[in-house]
Scaffold this motif. Structure first.
Motif, mmCIF file in Angstrom:
data_model
loop_
_atom_site.group_PDB
_atom_site.id
_atom_site.type_symbol
_atom_site.label_atom_id
_atom_site.label_comp_id
_atom_site.label_asym_id
_atom_site.label_seq_id
_atom_site.Cartn_x
_atom_site.Cartn_y
_atom_site.Cartn_z
ATOM 1 N N GLY A 44 40.221 71.769 80.703
ATOM 2 C CA GLY A 44 40.448 70.600 81.358
ATOM 3 C C GLY A 44 39.986 69.236 80.499
ATOM 4 N N GLY A 45 40.917 68.488 80.019
ATOM 5 C CA GLY A 45 40.187 67.336 79.124
ATOM 6 C C GLY A 45 40.269 66.103 80.016
ATOM 7 N N GLY A 46 39.506 65.916 80.969
ATOM 8 C CA GLY A 46 39.103 65.019 81.717
ATOM 9 C C GLY A 46 37.660 64.557 81.614
ATOM 10 N N THR A 48 35.108 65.137 83.485
ATOM 11 C CA THR A 48 34.197 66.283 83.574
ATOM 12 C C THR A 48 33.958 66.913 82.319
ATOM 13 O OG1 THR A 48 34.793 66.352 85.866
ATOM 14 C CG2 THR A 48 33.672 68.376 84.935
ATOM 15 N N GLY A 49 35.068 67.370 81.667
ATOM 16 C CA GLY A 49 35.019 68.259 80.435
ATOM 17 C C GLY A 49 34.616 67.589 79.252
ATOM 18 N N LEU A 50 35.098 66.443 79.127
ATOM 19 C CA LEU A 50 34.491 65.600 77.974
ATOM 20 C C LEU A 50 33.331 65.097 78.035
ATOM 21 C CD1 LEU A 50 37.751 63.053 77.826
ATOM 22 C CD2 LEU A 50 37.265 64.956 76.138
ATOM 23 N N GLU A 69 43.548 71.815 76.956
ATOM 24 C CA GLU A 69 43.805 70.706 77.768
ATOM 25 C C GLU A 69 45.373 71.019 77.735
ATOM 26 O OE1 GLU A 69 43.359 67.976 79.968
ATOM 27 O OE2 GLU A 69 45.702 67.769 79.885
ATOM 28 N N LYS A 70 45.890 70.998 78.979
ATOM 29 C CA LYS A 70 47.227 71.386 79.288
ATOM 30 C C LYS A 70 48.265 69.968 78.408
ATOM 31 C CE LYS A 70 50.608 72.287 83.033
ATOM 32 N NZ LYS A 70 50.657 72.370 84.457
ATOM 33 N N TYR A 71 47.879 69.038 78.752
ATOM 34 C CA TYR A 71 48.725 67.758 78.111
ATOM 35 C C TYR A 71 47.939 67.264 76.910
ATOM 36 C CZ TYR A 71 51.864 69.109 82.217
ATOM 37 O OH TYR A 71 52.345 69.534 82.903
ATOM 38 N N PHE A 75 45.066 62.682 80.691
ATOM 39 C CA PHE A 75 46.313 62.994 81.539
ATOM 40 C C PHE A 75 46.018 62.774 82.954
ATOM 41 C CE2 PHE A 75 49.682 65.461 83.568
ATOM 42 C CZ PHE A 75 50.614 64.852 83.149
ATOM 43 N N GLY A 76 44.922 63.507 83.510
ATOM 44 C CA GLY A 76 44.813 63.743 84.876
ATOM 45 C C GLY A 76 44.143 62.411 85.505
ATOM 46 N N ALA A 77 43.510 62.704 86.617
ATOM 47 C CA ALA A 77 42.799 61.528 87.218
ATOM 48 C C ALA A 77 42.114 60.636 86.401
ATOM 49 C CB ALA A 77 41.978 62.321 88.487
ATOM 50 N N THR A 220 48.109 73.054 75.708
ATOM 51 C CA THR A 220 47.466 74.490 75.873
ATOM 52 C C THR A 220 47.173 74.447 77.465
ATOM 53 O OG1 THR A 220 46.542 74.416 73.548
ATOM 54 C CG2 THR A 220 45.645 75.985 74.986
ATOM 55 N N THR A 221 47.702 75.453 77.953
ATOM 56 C CA THR A 221 47.431 75.780 79.683
ATOM 57 C C THR A 221 46.680 76.911 79.626
ATOM 58 O OG1 THR A 221 49.815 74.806 80.061
ATOM 59 C CG2 THR A 221 48.754 75.985 81.625
ATOM 60 N N ALA A 222 45.685 76.915 80.491
ATOM 61 C CA ALA A 222 44.798 77.834 80.889
ATOM 62 C C ALA A 222 45.369 78.653 81.986
ATOM 63 C CB ALA A 222 43.493 77.702 81.328
HETATM 64 C C1 LIG Z 1 45.025 57.242 91.688
HETATM 65 C C2 LIG Z 1 43.602 57.492 91.639
HETATM 66 C C3 LIG Z 1 42.534 56.688 91.758
HETATM 67 C C4 LIG Z 1 41.209 57.139 91.681
HETATM 68 N N1 LIG Z 1 40.404 56.142 91.832
HETATM 69 C C5 LIG Z 1 38.901 56.487 91.362
HETATM 70 C C6 LIG Z 1 37.921 55.181 91.216
HETATM 71 O O1 LIG Z 1 38.236 54.211 91.189
HETATM 72 N N2 LIG Z 1 36.783 55.577 91.031
HETATM 73 C C7 LIG Z 1 36.399 57.054 90.950
HETATM 74 O O2 LIG Z 1 35.065 57.151 90.856
HETATM 75 N N3 LIG Z 1 37.211 57.820 91.181
HETATM 76 C C8 LIG Z 1 38.532 57.705 91.383
HETATM 77 N N4 LIG Z 1 39.292 58.595 91.299
HETATM 78 C C9 LIG Z 1 39.046 60.070 91.222
HETATM 79 C C10 LIG Z 1 38.578 60.599 89.733
HETATM 80 O O3 LIG Z 1 39.595 59.705 89.087
HETATM 81 C C11 LIG Z 1 38.474 61.827 89.302
HETATM 82 O O4 LIG Z 1 37.674 62.358 90.471
HETATM 83 C C12 LIG Z 1 38.002 62.265 88.228
HETATM 84 O O5 LIG Z 1 38.604 61.573 87.181
HETATM 85 C C13 LIG Z 1 38.071 63.634 88.011
HETATM 86 O O6 LIG Z 1 37.956 64.012 86.362
HETATM 87 P P1 LIG Z 1 38.063 65.326 86.010
HETATM 88 O O7 LIG Z 1 37.702 65.681 84.607
HETATM 89 O O8 LIG Z 1 37.272 66.417 86.933
HETATM 90 O O9 LIG Z 1 39.471 65.803 86.426
HETATM 91 P P2 LIG Z 1 40.957 65.377 85.651
HETATM 92 O O10 LIG Z 1 40.762 63.962 85.028
HETATM 93 O O11 LIG Z 1 42.048 65.385 86.779
HETATM 94 O O12 LIG Z 1 41.063 66.175 84.617
HETATM 95 C C14 LIG Z 1 41.674 67.472 84.776
HETATM 96 C C15 LIG Z 1 42.429 67.770 83.531
HETATM 97 O O13 LIG Z 1 42.673 69.383 83.455
HETATM 98 C C16 LIG Z 1 44.211 69.230 82.912
HETATM 99 N N5 LIG Z 1 44.644 70.724 83.327
HETATM 100 C C17 LIG Z 1 45.538 70.877 84.330
HETATM 101 N N6 LIG Z 1 45.761 72.139 84.528
HETATM 102 C C18 LIG Z 1 45.280 72.715 83.483
HETATM 103 C C19 LIG Z 1 45.325 73.990 82.708
HETATM 104 N N7 LIG Z 1 45.871 75.096 83.705
HETATM 105 N N8 LIG Z 1 44.809 74.311 81.712
HETATM 106 C C20 LIG Z 1 44.261 73.164 81.058
HETATM 107 N N9 LIG Z 1 44.323 72.139 81.401
HETATM 108 C C21 LIG Z 1 44.643 71.844 82.748
HETATM 109 C C22 LIG Z 1 45.047 68.034 83.410
HETATM 110 O O14 LIG Z 1 45.973 67.642 82.696
HETATM 111 C C23 LIG Z 1 43.654 66.995 83.228
HETATM 112 O O15 LIG Z 1 43.786 66.353 82.102
HETATM 113 C C24 LIG Z 1 40.943 58.234 91.240
HETATM 114 C C25 LIG Z 1 41.844 59.423 91.236
HETATM 115 C C26 LIG Z 1 43.160 59.019 91.314
HETATM 116 C C27 LIG Z 1 44.187 60.200 91.255
#
Ligand SMILES: Cc1cc2nc3c(=O)[nH]c(=O)nc-3n(C[C@H](O)[C@H](O)[C@H](O)COP(=O)(O)OP(=O)(O)OC[C@H]3O[C@@H](n4cnc5c(N)ncnc54)[C@H](O)[C@@H]3O)c2cc1C
Length: 468
Positions: A44-46, A48-50, A69-71, A75-77, A220-222
């Motif tokens: 996951g390249g969001g 948390t991962g970065l 990272e899948k995309y 790409f995600g939240a 690359t999808t896990a």
């Molecule tokens: C519309 C919206 C508004 C928000 N507003 C706020 C805010 O204002 N303040 C705040 O603190 N939080 C907010 N949040 C929540 C916050 O954005 C998330 O909690 C945080 O970004 C999570 O980060 P993450 O890295 O854990 O997950 P993500 O950023 O979702 O990253 C997960 C990544 O995994 C990738 N992925 C998915 N499946 C696979 C797979 N099988 N293999 C490889 N990669 C994969 C995805 O493409 C994605 O890039 C909001 C969320 C949304 C959706």
């Protein structure tokens, strides 16, 4: 699209987010090309991962770290959110306190304050702080029950360790100096929040991490995670440690379908506002603004003078499905546009440039967690329930300490090792989530006409059922 919504020529629905379109969708980095072996594999390249990659490589530059990272990174939240980098707890104080004692829960709150400052400092030092401004966060109450809730919440915050300089109650005149929300009755301001442009921020962090020697495999999808191995559609990554950082996408992995509910959050952004419109809404600073309704609306005034507004219009789709590129139901765009006009009547005729949605991961007990299965070498973090911008940073520093075997205060925080029960199977999950938000909407409507200062009975019942 409903006729009440005025969309701009060239309006975009989905295509990741306004933030990504604003800086241009990236060219995807190379995918994994066969099996590899590294020290740490991050899925996951969001954020948390970065952030995990950032802190690990800063602590031990010789570690070989790969992110799959899948995309593309962000790409995600992390690249779609509302840009509230706030210190509000990524979970529920009373639950952390019940399990580990009030002092432990207060320690977690202190770490959330620190996380906001840490993020601002690192972003400035590393050069990805564009548009990032720490002007704080305002919550506005617009009816009696909301005002009573705001005051009760202030009392709770004091018990949770918020001191006199951490949060300030505001009367209508104080509020009007910062923002002019229709019908406001009072509220509060905390300095512990920074405004973020999510795509600039996440892309900037990804570039820093890459420059430090971490490899990001995109496209690359896990497909599954096993002890010390991640199987992907492009080969297997073997690693001493595997970090699962998928938050709202966790359900896509085998045997994790019911762990975190992928909760939709949707946003709209206006065209650039005129000077007259900015004067009318009285919002010139970079404070983030939210309401005290059960349905919860969050807003940011963007650096280029728009209002971005979000909420949980259609919070959950059957069987955890959602449009990955963020296309948003017309009904949701209509609801958010209507809300914009209620909050700022001067913006009723403003054009909407873009709408999009994303998913965040909600655990059954609404409490974020950082987990480590030492025997399997598998770690995970997520479930920040809308507080992931700072929560991801705190989680990442905690994951670093767990991997490096450091006995720090972070690894003793009450979210470490926390597990919640699974969500109910379908169709119960969909019925429950949909009904609950319908009840919250009804309660918000009733509170608008309430003469009492009490939270509506429907919302109180829904809170008990949902565990919020
Ligand atoms: C519309 C919206 C508004 C928000 N507003 C706020 C805010 O204002 N303040 C705040 O603190 N939080 C907010 N949040 C929540 C916050 O954005 C998330 O909690 C945080 O970004 C999570 O980060 P993450 O890295 O854990 O997950 P993500 O950023 O979702 O990253 C997960 C990544 O995994 C990738 N992925 C998915 N499946 C696979 C797979 N099988 N293999 C490889 N990669 C994969 C995805 O493409 C994605 O890039 C909001 C969320 C949304 C959706």
């Amino acid at each position: 699209m409903s006729q009440d919504v005025r969309v701009a020529p060239g309006f975009i629905n989905g295509d990741v987010s306004f933030w990504m379109r604003d800086i241009g969708l990236p060219t995807q980095r190379a995918s994994l090309a066969g099996d590899i072996e590294v020290d740490v594999a991050i899925v996951g390249g969001g954020l948390t991962g970065l952030w995990t990659a950032y802190y690990l490589t800063k602590a031990q530059p010789e570690l070989e770290i790969a992110i799959v990272e899948k995309y593309f990174a962000g790409f995600g939240a992390s690249g779609r959110n509302g840009g509230w980098m706030s210190a509000e707890p990524a979970g529920q104080f009373r639950r952390y306190a019940a399990a580990h004692g009030a002092e432990s829960a207060r320690a977690m709150q202190r770490e959330m304050f620190t996380a906001v400052d840490e993020v601002v400092t690192v972003a400035q030092q590393e050069g990805f702080a564009e548009d990032l401004v720490k002007d704080g966060l305002i919550h506005v109450a617009t009816n009696g029950p909301q005002l009573a809730r705001a005051r009760a919440h202030l009392d709770e915050l004091r018990e949770q360790g918020w001191g006199k300089d951490d949060v300030f109650e505001l009367g209508v005149d104080d509020l009007r100096e910062r923002v002019n929300v229709h019908g406001m009755r009072g509220g509060y301001w905390t300095p512990h929040c920074a405004r973020v442009h999510p795509a600039k921020f996440t892309r900037g962090l990804a570039a820093v991490v890459e420059a430090l020697g971490v490899t990001i495999y995109e496209g690359t999808t896990a497909e599954s995670i096993a002890p010390r191995a991640v199987r992907t559609d492009h080969g297997t990554v073997r690693a001493k440690y595997v970090v699962q950082a998928l938050e709202g996408y966790t359900h896509s992995l085998p045997r994790q379908e019911r762990r975190l509910l992928p909760m939709n959050s949707s946003m709209i952004v206006t065209e650039r506002l005129t000077e007259q419109q900015l004067d009318a809404i009285g919002w010139r600073g970079a404070e983030l603004v939210g309401d005290m309704a059960h349905g919860f609306t969050y807003m940011q005034r963007t650096a280029d003078g728009r209002v971005a507004l979000g909420g949980r219009a259609v919070p959950y789709d059957f069987n955890s499905s959602f449009d990955e590129r963020g296309r948003t139901a017309d009904r949701s765009v209509g609801m958010l546009s209507k809300r914009l006009g209620e909050v700022f009547p001067a913006l009723r005729n403003v054009q909407i440039d873009h709408s999009w949605s994303g998913v965040l991961g909600v655990p059954r007990d609404w409490c974020a967690a950082v987990n480590f299965d030492r025997d399997a070498g598998i770690l995970s973090a997520g479930g920040y329930v809308g507080h992931g911008l700072s929560g991801t940073n705190l989680a990442a520093r905690t994951l670093r300490d767990l991997i490096l075997g450091e006995q720090t205060d972070l690894v003793r925080l009450p979210w470490v090792g926390r597990t919640a029960r699974n969500w109910e199977p379908e169709p119960l999950r969909w019925i429950g989530a949909t009904a609950l938000y319908a009840v919250y909407r009804a309660a918000d409507g009733r509170e608008n006409h309430s003469q009492s200062g009490k939270t509506d009975v429907l919302a109180r019942a829904a809170n008990v059922i949902s565990g919020r």
